[in-house]
Design an enzyme around this catalytic site. Sequence first.
Site, short mmCIF file in Angstrom:
data_model
loop_
_atom_site.label_atom_id
_atom_site.label_comp_id
_atom_site.label_asym_id
_atom_site.label_seq_id
_atom_site.Cartn_x
_atom_site.Cartn_y
_atom_site.Cartn_z
N PRO A 1 -17.80 -2.51 -59.90
CA PRO A 1 -16.83 -1.82 -59.04
C PRO A 1 -15.49 -2.55 -59.04
CG PRO A 1 -18.94 -2.00 -57.95
CD PRO A 1 -19.02 -2.84 -59.19
N GLU A 2 -14.41 -1.81 -59.32
CA GLU A 2 -13.06 -2.35 -59.28
C GLU A 2 -12.39 -1.81 -58.00
OE1 GLU A 2 -11.04 -1.83 -63.07
OE2 GLU A 2 -12.95 -1.77 -64.13
N LYS B 1 -11.38 -6.93 -55.22
CA LYS B 1 -12.64 -6.22 -55.44
C LYS B 1 -13.68 -6.59 -54.39
CE LYS B 1 -11.98 -6.92 -60.39
NZ LYS B 1 -12.60 -7.51 -61.57
N ARG C 1 4.55 -16.36 -70.13
CA ARG C 1 3.20 -16.74 -70.56
C ARG C 1 2.94 -16.26 -71.98
NH1 ARG C 1 -0.40 -17.33 -66.09
NH2 ARG C 1 -1.94 -17.80 -67.69
N ARG D 1 -13.80 -9.27 -73.91
CA ARG D 1 -14.16 -8.04 -73.19
C ARG D 1 -14.07 -6.84 -74.11
NH1 ARG D 1 -13.52 -8.69 -67.61
NH2 ARG D 1 -14.78 -6.81 -67.52
#
Length: 285
Positions: A2-3, A59, A153, A262
């Site tokens: 769940p996000e 979250k 970055r 991912r």
Amino acid sequence: MPELPEVETIKEDLNELVARAKIERDQVLDDSLVENATPAEFTSKLKGCRIVGARRRGKNLVLDLDSEDSVVVQLKIGGQFLLVPPVQTPTTSLMLVLSLDGVRRLYLRDETGFTRARILSAEEFEVWTGTLGPEPFGEGFSVEYLRGKLSSRRAQIKSLVLDQSVVAGVGNIYADEALFEARIHPRRKANSLSMEEWDALHGAIVGNLRSGVEHRGTTFSLYRDVLGREGSHQEHLKVFMREGEACLGCDGEIVKEKVGGRATFVCPACQSEDGFGGEQALLFG
Ligand SMILES: [Zn+2]
């Protein structure tokens, strides 16, 4: 897992359905659930309390009690809160049950067993959530903030969008969707993004999360709301889990790759790795 949109939906349901309910009895059914207390300590702190309401931070789902403690739940891959009745009593993978106001029971279950909870005072909660970045729907998450935080970055932009200390609540689904909408390849280095791309990315993060909330979350297999219903945002996804299918922005095909470890869904034509996307790629090609 769940996000933000899924946790937000559960939070709204809990506020509607169990706010002001009294926890008459509670039982930890899986000893791995509670991280900062023994099951006995945890249950004795909950027993007799009223649930003041539910909140979300990133979250994390937060149940505030009238004892001024809060139960903070990290719903991992299969985490579900289910209210019985109207939902039928679940029988497997149970982690916690709260008996509320007589006949109602609120179950926490997770087939994967990864969901974790802790009981925190207000002060402990501030410390525990202190490393989280701003809420995507809050004033702190402006395009200036995002660009200022990341534009020097050299890390891959997807990994930074997933970093909860940059912005709280974005996970794999909404990161891929936002990067597609902004026409940015997930492997691009953050310091290569243009002003226009920071604008597009910021708008796409907020817009995709809002759309996910409107559709009550994304259900591929395990996510359910508190009444056991599926979300519908999976019907609106443009790249996530669509490998091999036609791109909605060009005549190319969505591919699945690994980025930062991912699973990542991308249109290589719309999201060029060298930074020229869509029409620009044609002009410069
Ligand atoms: Zn495309």
